[in-house]
Enzyme design. Structure first.
Site, PDB file in Angstrom:
ATOM      1  N   GLU A  66      67.352  74.954 -49.212  1.00  0.00           N
ATOM      2  CA  GLU A  66      67.618  76.377 -49.519  1.00  0.00           C
ATOM      3  C   GLU A  66      66.325  77.177 -49.462  1.00  0.00           C
ATOM      4  OE1 GLU A  66      69.515  78.814 -50.325  1.00  0.00           O
ATOM      5  OE2 GLU A  66      71.401  78.119 -51.157  1.00  0.00           O
ATOM      6  N   ASP A  67      66.440  78.444 -49.099  1.00  0.00           N
ATOM      7  CA  ASP A  67      65.267  79.313 -49.124  1.00  0.00           C
ATOM      8  C   ASP A  67      64.913  79.677 -50.566  1.00  0.00           C
ATOM      9  OD1 ASP A  67      67.540  80.895 -49.486  1.00  0.00           O
ATOM     10  OD2 ASP A  67      66.968  82.417 -48.020  1.00  0.00           O
TER      11      ASP A  67
ATOM     12  N   ASP B 207      68.197  82.295 -56.834  1.00  0.00           N
ATOM     13  CA  ASP B 207      68.036  83.504 -57.656  1.00  0.00           C
ATOM     14  C   ASP B 207      68.952  83.323 -58.876  1.00  0.00           C
ATOM     15  OD1 ASP B 207      67.734  86.121 -58.527  1.00  0.00           O
ATOM     16  OD2 ASP B 207      68.604  87.057 -56.786  1.00  0.00           O
TER      17      ASP B 207
ATOM     18  N   PHE C 187      61.788  90.885 -55.850  1.00  0.00           N
ATOM     19  CA  PHE C 187      62.305  90.722 -54.500  1.00  0.00           C
ATOM     20  C   PHE C 187      61.186  90.312 -53.544  1.00  0.00           C
ATOM     21  CE2 PHE C 187      63.615  92.385 -50.329  1.00  0.00           C
ATOM     22  CZ  PHE C 187      64.780  91.654 -50.185  1.00  0.00           C
TER      23      PHE C 187
ATOM     24  N   ARG D 288      61.489  88.161 -41.588  1.00  0.00           N
ATOM     25  CA  ARG D 288      61.687  86.701 -41.593  1.00  0.00           C
ATOM     26  C   ARG D 288      60.568  85.967 -40.865  1.00  0.00           C
ATOM     27  NH1 ARG D 288      66.950  85.633 -43.361  1.00  0.00           N
ATOM     28  NH2 ARG D 288      68.540  87.159 -42.763  1.00  0.00           N
TER      29      ARG D 288
END
Ligand code: 5GP
Length: 179
Positions: free
Chosen positions: A102-103, A106, A156, A169
């Site tokens: 996973e990136d 959150d 963020f 990205r």
């Protein structure tokens, strides 16, 4: 150096070198834990693509690589909580050792959903490797989350696979929003 992406400003948070050093450390653990287990690495697109590529270059045990795609931010800077299943994992994972890549975790909502969905397919095990974790944002703790490259504040971020409005990205480091 600060950068601008669309209407927002960002400042450096984690450098490219620091990311690569940490990936090598995680790979050492995975190579030890998964020797003779022929794991299937499952990348969660789109955000995982750089992390997945760099991590897999350090993996020395025989393994398979597959992808699935989910989305939940839909272009904004906060989670919508609506998970969209963009494409399913096509590899049969029954009795296989699965390593989800996973990136960022959150709230944990997306990961919780995916782990539950894949568990129904009766894999031998599921372990999650995440590039980033926002510990202060977690609402759905996922016990399968065993490897986290970096814990970050509840802000963020973009870069190294992560986007804002589909931009950013391609950055080789991670940047946080200047507020
Ligand atoms: P969760 O379901 O854990 O709340 O959110 C997970 C997903 O939201 C991630 O896979 C990622 O796509 C997106 N996300 C969460 N935090 C951030 C962030 O700081 N930056 C970006 N670009 N995406 C994020």
């Amino acid at each position: 150096m600060n950068i601008k992406i669309a209407d927002l400003a960002f400042e450096p948070l984690i450098t490219a070198d620091t990311i690569q050093t940490r990936i090598k450390e995680i790979a050492v653990d995975l190579n030890k834990d998964y020797a003779d287990k022929a794991p299937v690495f499952v990348g969660v697109l789109n955000g995982c693509f750089m992390f997945m590529a760099d991590l897999l270059k350090e993996i020395t045990v025989p393994c398979e690589v597959a992808f699935t795609k989910l989305s939940s931010y839909h272009g904004g800077v906060t989670s919508t909580r609506r998970i969209r299943d963009d494409f399913d994992l096509l590899t049969d994972i029954t009795n296989r050792h699965v390593i989800l890549v996973e990136d960022i975790v959150d709230t944990g909502n997306t990961l919780d959903y995916l782990v539950a969905k894949l568990s129904h397919r009766k894999p031998a095990s599921i372990t999650v490797v995440a590039l980033l974790l926002k510990p202060d944002a977690v609402e759905y703790p996922v016990e399968e989350l065993k490897h986290v490259a970096f814990q970050i504040p509840n802000e963020f971020v973009v870069g190294y696979g992560l986007d804002y409005m589909e931009l950013g990205r391609n950055l080789n480091g991670i940047y946080k929003r200047v507020v």
